[in-house]
Design a protein around this motif. Structure first.
Motif, PDB file in Angstrom:
ATOM      1  N   ILE A 170      -7.419   2.235  -6.819  1.00 51.29           N
ATOM      2  CA  ILE A 170      -8.283   1.926  -5.686  1.00 51.29           C
ATOM      3  C   ILE A 170      -9.708   1.923  -6.218  1.00 51.29           C
ATOM      4  O   ILE A 170     -10.141   2.911  -6.825  1.00 51.29           O
ATOM      5  CB  ILE A 170      -8.153   2.968  -4.570  1.00 51.29           C
ATOM      6  N   GLU A 171     -10.432   0.846  -6.004  1.00 52.15           N
ATOM      7  CA  GLU A 171     -11.792   0.792  -6.537  1.00 52.15           C
ATOM      8  C   GLU A 171     -12.693  -0.086  -5.683  1.00 52.15           C
ATOM      9  O   GLU A 171     -12.230  -0.933  -4.901  1.00 52.15           O
ATOM     10  CB  GLU A 171     -11.795   0.282  -7.971  1.00 52.15           C
ATOM     11  N   CYS A 172     -13.985   0.117  -5.825  1.00 56.68           N
ATOM     12  CA  CYS A 172     -14.967  -0.700  -5.135  1.00 56.68           C
ATOM     13  C   CYS A 172     -16.346  -0.375  -5.694  1.00 56.68           C
ATOM     14  O   CYS A 172     -16.541   0.617  -6.406  1.00 56.68           O
ATOM     15  CB  CYS A 172     -14.964  -0.416  -3.625  1.00 56.68           C
ATOM     16  N   PHE A 221       0.810  -1.209   0.000  1.00 61.74           N
ATOM     17  CA  PHE A 221       0.000   0.000   0.000  1.00 61.74           C
ATOM     18  C   PHE A 221       0.849   1.267   0.000  1.00 61.74           C
ATOM     19  O   PHE A 221       0.322   2.371   0.159  1.00 61.74           O
ATOM     20  CB  PHE A 221      -0.931   0.000   1.212  1.00 61.74           C
ATOM     21  N   VAL A 245     -12.422   4.367   1.339  1.00 64.31           N
ATOM     22  CA  VAL A 245     -11.217   3.563   1.535  1.00 64.31           C
ATOM     23  C   VAL A 245     -10.105   4.516   1.943  1.00 64.31           C
ATOM     24  O   VAL A 245      -9.785   5.456   1.201  1.00 64.31           O
ATOM     25  CB  VAL A 245     -10.810   2.794   0.256  1.00 64.31           C
ATOM     26  N   ILE A 292      -7.357  -2.909  -4.333  1.00 64.70           N
ATOM     27  CA  ILE A 292      -6.285  -1.925  -4.227  1.00 64.70           C
ATOM     28  C   ILE A 292      -5.054  -2.554  -4.852  1.00 64.70           C
ATOM     29  O   ILE A 292      -4.665  -3.663  -4.491  1.00 64.70           O
ATOM     30  CB  ILE A 292      -5.989  -1.563  -2.760  1.00 64.70           C
ATOM     31  N   SER A 336      -7.380   6.338  -9.920  1.00 62.82           N
ATOM     32  CA  SER A 336      -6.210   5.680 -10.495  1.00 62.82           C
ATOM     33  C   SER A 336      -5.163   6.706 -10.900  1.00 62.82           C
ATOM     34  O   SER A 336      -5.502   7.802 -11.370  1.00 62.82           O
ATOM     35  CB  SER A 336      -6.644   4.858 -11.721  1.00 62.82           C
ATOM     36  N   VAL A 384      -5.147   0.211   6.526  1.00 64.83           N
ATOM     37  CA  VAL A 384      -6.074   0.471   5.437  1.00 64.83           C
ATOM     38  C   VAL A 384      -7.465   0.153   5.981  1.00 64.83           C
ATOM     39  O   VAL A 384      -7.700  -0.937   6.501  1.00 64.83           O
ATOM     40  CB  VAL A 384      -5.770  -0.398   4.210  1.00 64.83           C
TER      41      VAL A 384
END
Length: 252
Positions: free
Chosen positions: A100-102, A91, A118, A232, A173, A206
């Motif tokens: 980083i995505e969700c 990280f 996040v 991530i 990103s 995190v």
């Protein structure tokens, strides 16, 4: 996955030993032991060999009613729930690429209070600020980062007005030349911002669905809702508009 017990004549689930000769448990495989009726509170890292331990804090759990991909999502009630992962060099983005995505689904007062989505920072303790994504209740998605650990070098704003009870694919990103982009459902929001700064690397956790404050998990802006498919990685997965994923994400 089930059979009739020859002794009791009752229908029962098979054990993994019963079926392992016939079934290959790959990345899409699963085994349901039906050992109890409790909701699952175990969250497993399926990327990079599963090297990160995910801790469910509060009563965050899986839910099969509201989900985006697969059979379940993680449900947060906004009053002490989050997922956390210990610090790891994975990280530490430095000056390099990251993604980083969700998927996120907001309920209740999440949007009016703001949501930490996040994060990797302690928003009070000195030398613990790294980076994080939040919705600060101001019609913007925000990506903040620190270069010294004690203050924010920038709090980048990307215009966005989400609604309650709606799934959104959120991604931030940075590519190899420092361009940071934010995307909602595969469409870029706001402008591309070039950031070549080196992000600070601290030992902060995190945290998904909350953040840290003064050394403890902080639920002031905790998520009331659901998250799914959190990823991530240190690769720029998205540099232009894309089709939001509808199946399980790749591991990196």
């Amino acid at each position: 996955f089930a059979e009739t017990d020859s002794d009791t004549n009752q229908w029962k689930p098979k054990t993994a030993e019963d079926i392992k000769a016939a079934v290959t448990f790959g990345v899409n495989g699963f085994y349901l032991p039906f050992s109890n009726d409790a909701l699952a509170t175990s969250f497993v890292d399926t990327g990079n060999g599963g090297r990160h331990t995910v801790t469910a804090n509060g009563d965050v759990h899986t839910d099969t009613t509201i989900k985006k991909i697969g059979t379940a999502s993680a449900q947060f009630d906004g009053t002490g729930d989050c997922l956390s992962v210990p610090d790891n060099s994975d990280f530490d983005f430095g000056a390099g690429e990251f993604n980083i995505e969700c998927w996120a689904y907001f309920q209740g007062s999440s949007l009016s209070n703001g949501v930490d989505i996040v994060t990797k920072y302690d928003d009070h303790t000195q030398n613990q600020r790294c980076w994080g994504i939040k919705y600060p209740a101001s019609n913007n998605l925000e990506f903040r980062y620190s270069t010294n650990g004690s203050s924010w070098a920038a709090e980048l704003q990307f215009s966005w007005t989400p609604s309650l009870n709606t799934w959104y694919h959120i991604a931030v990103s940075r590519d190899g030349v420092g361009n940071i982009r934010a995307f909602i459902d595969g469409t870029q929001i706001g402008s591309t911002q070039q950031v070549t700064d080196t992000f600070y690397n601290s030992t902060a956790l995190v945290v998904m669905g909350a953040d840290m404050y003064n050394g403890s998990l902080n639920y002031t802006n905790a998520l009331n809702g659901y998250m799914d498919e959190i990823r991530i990685c240190n690769k720029a997965k998205y540099t232009s508009n894309f089709t939001a994923p509808t199946t399980a994400l790749e591991s990196d």
